[in-house]
Scaffold this active site. Sequence first.
Site, PDB file in Angstrom:
ATOM      1  N   ASP A   1      31.273  18.832  55.607  1.00 51.81           N
ATOM      2  CA  ASP A   1      31.845  18.424  54.453  1.00 51.81           C
ATOM      3  C   ASP A   1      31.697  16.674  54.352  1.00 51.81           C
ATOM      4  O   ASP A   1      32.616  15.900  54.978  1.00 51.81           O
ATOM      5  CB  ASP A   1      33.161  18.643  54.680  1.00 51.81           C
TER       6      ASP A   1
ATOM      7  N   GLU B   1      33.209  10.303  46.461  1.00 49.91           N
ATOM      8  CA  GLU B   1      33.693  11.485  45.942  1.00 49.91           C
ATOM      9  C   GLU B   1      35.181  11.547  46.234  1.00 49.91           C
ATOM     10  O   GLU B   1      35.710  12.301  45.568  1.00 49.91           O
ATOM     11  CB  GLU B   1      32.759  12.688  46.502  1.00 49.91           C
ATOM     12  N   GLU B   2      35.369  11.503  47.673  1.00 48.53           N
ATOM     13  CA  GLU B   2      36.653  11.597  48.131  1.00 48.53           C
ATOM     14  C   GLU B   2      37.899  10.939  47.373  1.00 48.53           C
ATOM     15  O   GLU B   2      39.057  11.322  47.539  1.00 48.53           O
ATOM     16  CB  GLU B   2      36.749  11.126  49.897  1.00 48.53           C
TER      17      GLU B   2
ATOM     18  N   ASP C   1      27.439  20.676  47.921  1.00 44.65           N
ATOM     19  CA  ASP C   1      28.419  20.187  49.108  1.00 44.65           C
ATOM     20  C   ASP C   1      28.266  20.802  50.434  1.00 44.65           C
ATOM     21  O   ASP C   1      27.513  20.629  51.174  1.00 44.65           O
ATOM     22  CB  ASP C   1      29.698  19.770  48.454  1.00 44.65           C
TER      23      ASP C   1
ATOM     24  N   HIS D   1      38.027  18.788  56.463  1.00 49.22           N
ATOM     25  CA  HIS D   1      38.701  17.500  56.478  1.00 49.22           C
ATOM     26  C   HIS D   1      39.551  17.458  57.823  1.00 49.22           C
ATOM     27  O   HIS D   1      40.647  16.480  57.750  1.00 49.22           O
ATOM     28  CB  HIS D   1      39.932  17.418  55.325  1.00 49.22           C
TER      29      HIS D   1
END
Length: 488
Positions: free
Chosen positions: A270, A302-303, A331, A430
């Site tokens: 990710d 993006e986050e 992604d 994450h």
Amino acid sequence: MAIWKSLVVTAALVAAVADAAALRPRNNTVTSEALRKSLDIEALKSKAQILQDIAYSSPDKNRVIGSQGHEDTVAYIHDQIAKFPEYYTVELQPVPIRIGVSANLTASNQSIEVYPVSLAPSGHVTGPLVAIPNLGCDASDFPSSLEGKIALIFRGTCSFGYKVGFASGRGALGVIAYNNADGNLNGYSLSVLENATTPYIPTGGISRTAGEALVAQLNSGAEIIVDLTTESKTIATNNIIAQTTGGDPNNVIHIGGHSDSVAAGPGINDNGSGSLAILEIALQLTNFSVNNAVRFSWWTAEEEGLLGASYYVAQLPQAEKDKIRLFLDFDMMASPNFAYQIYDGDGSAYNLTGPAGSAEAEKEFTNYFTNIAKLNHTEIEFDGRSDYGPFLEAGIAAGGIAGGAEGLKTEEEVLLFGGAAGVQYDVNYHEDGDTVDNLNHECWIEMSRAIAHMVATYAQSFDSLPSKKAARRGTVAHKKTKTHQRWI
Ligand SMILES: *[C@@H]1O[C@H](CO)[C@@H](O)[C@H](O)[C@H]1NC(C)=O
Ligand SMILES: *[C@@H]1O[C@H](CO)[C@@H](O)[C@H](O)[C@H]1NC(C)=O
Ligand SMILES: *[C@@H]1O[C@H](CO)[C@@H](O)[C@H](O)[C@H]1NC(C)=O
Ligand SMILES: *[C@@H]1O[C@H](CO)[C@@H](O)[C@H](O)[C@H]1NC(C)=O
Ligand SMILES: *[C@@H]1O[C@H](CO)[C@@H](O)[C@H](O)[C@H]1NC(C)=O
Ligand SMILES: *[C@@H]1O[C@H](CO)[C@@H](O)[C@H](O)[C@H]1NC(C)=O
Ligand SMILES: *[C@@H]1O[C@H](CO)[C@@H](O)[C@H](O)[C@H]1NC(C)=O
Ligand SMILES: *[C@@H]1O[C@H](CO)[C@@H](O)[C@H](O)[C@H]1NC(C)=O
């Protein structure tokens, strides 16, 4: 004389043409098979190791925007592409983004743990606190005037940028955001680019417990004077945009991934896996010629709310938007407990569709998995949750595939793909465990081949997409979902 001369000329011409034919390179227009065959899992793995080394040599061991790890990631990708100056023009597009540095808050002189929020400005504001009913996603949630006040708003349902925009539009001095989940609100972002008509105001994030306590006091009739100080700094973080010098620049296939990670870890699945798959394909493509221009983008931030892609699309004149026939987003391509998920561009599974051309992109992916790779596949909701969202909103056809994030694999999917039911597609999503050791190589190479198929297919021809005119007439049935987005 005339006849003799023309005969000589003809003979000379024939010889010249024959020579030129011998010298002319063989027809090496890219094909799906050739581009797929150029991919190799070892090349992908060694790039993942480089990205992880970049993350681990950064002070916070991640590749989050504003960090050394992210700067080095952008430099690495840029330098790889820039090795082919005749094949690609490469541009670094600076995206100005305000990131939070620190914040302090007192309410009735009691200090409360508070965190700065990305995109909000620096400032020092003092005033009475007003709790906004509901979620503040609708203008009607706000009193007609918040002049001199500070608004207390619950997190959830829509991007916080809209809430802060509404509060600022009613004259509020600042906003306190309180969490809708356990824990403090650290690393939060307003997630939509600032609106000139309702500029952002100082905003701090607090825990749900602290927020609910303030609401209870206000409900009991107390007046609460809050004092909020925020400090932010504007950084220029770069999108990388590379386009083939060959191929028709008026008909572009646009391929995107993103270069940043979350703060928790190196972000190798990710979304290192997507960015690296498209990097490897971009490098291999240099061995081929293309009929249509191919553009690759590695988005930043993006986050923080798809900011790099949003900024890019917002800056693009309509005439340039019209040249993009299709945008494909990649992604998480190496999820350990993967499923081959294709974005439901025709709305058959989730009833959310994209601009004309999105359905055709889904069909081409499906064709690839069914007939060429002979792999099972499933669909995922076309909800604009990743960098393709801003393209959909601009009326540009989009598509993509994913290996799966925090969702749980179903029994049915285990029959299709193997793996474990009731377990996340990526348990490290994450988390700091999102490293090279936790990539699924089978998933990664198969997904990479699927991307190569799409790149080669559209680099050759857009005949399978609706004509440009038809695409422009197509209505955008896509509706923005207001759930699941982690930055809300
Ligand atoms: C070159 O090969 C591609 C792919 O097979 C084909 O579409 C194209 O028509 C060929 N071009 C020429 C000039 O032969
Ligand atoms: C906060 O403290 C200051 C003195 O430090 C005092 O003047 C003020 O009245 C206090 N405000 C509230 C709301 O308690
Ligand atoms: C920007 O402001 C306008 C006018 O107030 C509003 O209609 C629009 O929704 C705002 N957009 C965002 C992204 O906040
Ligand atoms: C908040 O307080 C800390 C500790 O006193 C200080 O280091 C920091 O600069 C302050 N930040 C702001 C925005 O006032
Ligand atoms: C192009 O193809 C050659 C021969 O297959 C290969 O050695 C080379 O690595 C390829 N180019 C790139 C940039 O990968
Ligand atoms: C990576 O991609 C996945 C799938 O599109 C997305 O859910 C996730 O939020 C992305 N991660 C980051 C750090 O943006
Ligand atoms: C699909 O969405 C449209 C528009 O939101 C709605 O009118 C329609 O009833 C939905 N269809 C299904 C099968 O849910
Ligand atoms: C595809 O799914 C079927 C079950 O529907 C399963 O029997 C088959 O083994 C799967 N194929 C692959 C390649 O995993």
